[in-house]
Enzyme design. Structure first.
Site, PDB file in Angstrom:
ATOM      1  N   ILE A  14       0.826  -1.226   0.000  1.00  0.00           N
ATOM      2  CA  ILE A  14       0.000   0.000   0.000  1.00  0.00           C
ATOM      3  C   ILE A  14       0.852   1.265   0.000  1.00  0.00           C
ATOM      4  O   ILE A  14       0.388   2.359  -0.225  1.00  0.00           O
ATOM      5  CB  ILE A  14      -1.001  -0.026   1.174  1.00  0.00           C
ATOM      6  N   LYS A  38      12.174  -2.244  10.920  1.00  0.00           N
ATOM      7  CA  LYS A  38      11.121  -3.113  10.365  1.00  0.00           C
ATOM      8  C   LYS A  38      11.324  -4.394  11.172  1.00  0.00           C
ATOM      9  O   LYS A  38      12.074  -5.276  10.739  1.00  0.00           O
ATOM     10  CB  LYS A  38      11.347  -3.341   8.873  1.00  0.00           C
ATOM     11  N   ASN A 182      -2.255   7.510  -0.045  1.00  0.00           N
ATOM     12  CA  ASN A 182      -1.194   7.312  -1.019  1.00  0.00           C
ATOM     13  C   ASN A 182      -1.850   6.960  -2.348  1.00  0.00           C
ATOM     14  O   ASN A 182      -2.357   5.850  -2.532  1.00  0.00           O
ATOM     15  CB  ASN A 182      -0.275   6.173  -0.541  1.00  0.00           C
TER      16      ASN A 182
HETATM   17  N1  LIG Z   1       3.159   7.318  -4.183  1.00  0.00           N
HETATM   18  C1  LIG Z   1       3.875   6.412  -4.888  1.00  0.00           C
HETATM   19  N2  LIG Z   1       4.391   6.734  -6.094  1.00  0.00           N
HETATM   20  C2  LIG Z   1       5.105   5.826  -6.793  1.00  0.00           C
HETATM   21  N3  LIG Z   1       5.366   4.557  -6.381  1.00  0.00           N
HETATM   22  C3  LIG Z   1       4.857   4.206  -5.164  1.00  0.00           C
HETATM   23  C4  LIG Z   1       4.111   5.095  -4.371  1.00  0.00           C
HETATM   24  N4  LIG Z   1       3.746   4.438  -3.224  1.00  0.00           N
HETATM   25  C5  LIG Z   1       4.252   3.188  -3.330  1.00  0.00           C
HETATM   26  N5  LIG Z   1       4.939   3.047  -4.483  1.00  0.00           N
HETATM   27  C6  LIG Z   1       5.615   1.822  -4.944  1.00  0.00           C
HETATM   28  O1  LIG Z   1       4.656   0.769  -4.797  1.00  0.00           O
HETATM   29  C7  LIG Z   1       5.307  -0.442  -4.330  1.00  0.00           C
HETATM   30  C8  LIG Z   1       4.704  -0.852  -2.980  1.00  0.00           C
HETATM   31  O2  LIG Z   1       5.007   0.140  -2.025  1.00  0.00           O
HETATM   32  P1  LIG Z   1       5.666  -0.259  -0.617  1.00  0.00           P
HETATM   33  O3  LIG Z   1       6.763  -1.250  -0.821  1.00  0.00           O
HETATM   34  O4  LIG Z   1       6.019   1.001   0.078  1.00  0.00           O
HETATM   35  O5  LIG Z   1       4.424  -0.985   0.075  1.00  0.00           O
HETATM   36  P2  LIG Z   1       4.358  -1.584   1.545  1.00  0.00           P
HETATM   37  O6  LIG Z   1       3.049  -1.238   2.121  1.00  0.00           O
HETATM   38  O7  LIG Z   1       5.573  -1.174   2.307  1.00  0.00           O
HETATM   39  O8  LIG Z   1       4.434  -3.161   1.246  1.00  0.00           O
HETATM   40  P3  LIG Z   1       4.729  -4.332   2.323  1.00  0.00           P
HETATM   41  O9  LIG Z   1       3.408  -4.673   2.928  1.00  0.00           O
HETATM   42  O10 LIG Z   1       5.290  -5.435   1.482  1.00  0.00           O
HETATM   43  O11 LIG Z   1       5.715  -3.823   3.308  1.00  0.00           O
HETATM   44  C9  LIG Z   1       6.787  -0.104  -4.236  1.00  0.00           C
HETATM   45  O12 LIG Z   1       7.432  -0.445  -5.456  1.00  0.00           O
HETATM   46  C10 LIG Z   1       6.790   1.402  -4.063  1.00  0.00           C
HETATM   47  O13 LIG Z   1       8.010   2.016  -4.506  1.00  0.00           O
HETATM   48  C1  LIG Z   2       5.639 -10.481   1.743  1.00  0.00           C
HETATM   49  C2  LIG Z   2       4.849  -9.187   1.697  1.00  0.00           C
HETATM   50  N1  LIG Z   2       5.695  -8.159   1.110  1.00  0.00           N
HETATM   51  C3  LIG Z   2       4.390  -8.743   3.055  1.00  0.00           C
HETATM   52  N2  LIG Z   2       5.552  -8.309   3.816  1.00  0.00           N
HETATM   53  C4  LIG Z   2       3.627  -9.820   3.812  1.00  0.00           C
HETATM   54  C5  LIG Z   2       2.182  -9.456   3.901  1.00  0.00           C
HETATM   55  C6  LIG Z   2       1.399 -10.463   4.716  1.00  0.00           C
HETATM   56  C7  LIG Z   2      -0.081 -10.243   4.531  1.00  0.00           C
HETATM   57  C8  LIG Z   2      -0.886 -11.274   5.290  1.00  0.00           C
HETATM   58  C9  LIG Z   2      -2.388 -11.081   5.058  1.00  0.00           C
HETATM   59  O1  LIG Z   2      -2.931 -10.023   5.485  1.00  0.00           O
HETATM   60  O2  LIG Z   2      -2.993 -11.929   4.374  1.00  0.00           O
HETATM   61 MG   LIG Z   3       7.038  -2.275   3.206  1.00  0.00          MG
END
Ligand SMILES: Nc1ncnc2c1ncn2[C@@H]1O[C@H](COP(=O)(O)OP(=O)(O)OP(=O)(O)O)[C@@H](O)[C@H]1O
Ligand SMILES: C[C@H](N)[C@H](N)CCCCCC(=O)O
Ligand SMILES: [Mg+2]
Length: 235
Positions: A14, A38, A182
């Site tokens: 997200i 993390k 976002n």
């Molecule tokens: N506002 C944005 N503009 C461009 N790219 C984005 C934006 N927000 C997120 N992304 C891209 O979308 C992808 C997912 O974002 P991110 O890795 O931050 O998600 P996350 O919530 O940390 O995921 P996880 O649950 O795996 O930790 C990444 O490649 C990130 O660089």
């Molecule tokens: C591997 C991935 N990037 C995340 N870190 C793991 C997300 C677990 C989600 C579990 C769920 O809500 O079903």
């Molecule tokens: Mg992340």
């Protein structure tokens, strides 16, 4: 001002890491020191020495001004790393381990005590991802009591996902720093209407809307998230 922050989300992928890294860079641009953690990461990649690296960990290390290839710094930032890209309780089970809510909460508290800078902690996936068969990241946020920043999208469906997550956080007594909308690649409803609707239900929660860079385009200027959510020491 808050010098500790949890970054959680309405789901995985997200933008939690994207927003956490942006906040870390903005704090450093203000001359503030920032540490990130993390504490748990799944979907980690093994190197040729069999060491597991968290992609999020690398991104957060770099955003905090560290060498993303520094193994010692990586292990400190990301305590529990698992290869399987799934819920941590399942990934830990496949690795023959059990996560401890108490240990993870204590670890984050220890980081807070070791720095006079800001400490950002990124959760895993959404608000209630399981840590064990009986605890979730919501319990971690409740026990830690660091203000939580909820990252949500602007896709169709986000209203219910976001209202559910906000209700969950409030009912669990997790202090809320704010909400980041976002912007999603697919956005059938204008982000401003999504923002207004969510603010009707939660007028007490500050909101910042973050633009999304189109594929191949440079990232547009982000709003000042440090200012919007009162993060850091304000020097
Ligand atoms: N506002 C944005 N503009 C461009 N790219 C984005 C934006 N927000 C997120 N992304 C891209 O979308 C992808 C997912 O974002 P991110 O890795 O931050 O998600 P996350 O919530 O940390 O995921 P996880 O649950 O795996 O930790 C990444 O490649 C990130 O660089
Ligand atoms: C591997 C991935 N990037 C995340 N870190 C793991 C997300 C677990 C989600 C579990 C769920 O809500 O079903
Ligand atoms: Mg992340």
């Amino acid at each position: 001002m808050t010098r500790t922050l949890v970054v959680t989300g309405t789901g995985t992928e997200i933008g939690k890491t994207y927003i956490s890294a942006a906040i870390a860079r903005q704090l450093r641009a203000r001359g503030e020191t920032v540490e990130a953690t993390k504490p748990v990461s799944s979907g980690c990649e093994a190197d040729d020495q069999g060491r597991l690296w968290s992609p999020d960990g690398r991104e957060l290390l770099a955003a905090c001004g560290y060498d993303p290839d520094d193994w010692a710094a990586h292990q400190r930032l990301c305590l529990e790393r698992f290869a399987e890209p799934m819920s941590p309780h399942m990934a830990a089970d496949r690795a023959g381990r059990i996560l401890s809510l108490k240990m993870l909460t204590g670890y984050c508290e220890s980081l807070e005590g070791e720095t006079d800078g800001c400490v950002l902690a990124e959760g895993v996936g959404g608000v209630m991802v399981p840590l064990t068969d009986s605890t979730t990241f919501l319990d971690w946020m409740r026990d830690l009591q660091w203000p939580a920043l909820l990252v949500a999208g602007t896709y169709l469906g986000t209203l219910s996902h976001t209202l559910t997550a906000l209700r969950c956080l409030k009912d669990a007594g997790v202090p809320l720093a704010g909400l980041v909308l976002n912007r999603s690649a697919e956005e059938p409803v204008p982000a401003e209407e999504t923002r207004r609707t969510l603010s009707f239900f939660h007028p007490d929660v500050p909101v910042a809307v973050v633009p999304r860079a189109a594929e191949g385009e440079t990232a547009p200027e982000l709003p000042d998230l440090v200012e919007a959510f009162g993060i850091g020491r304000g020097e």
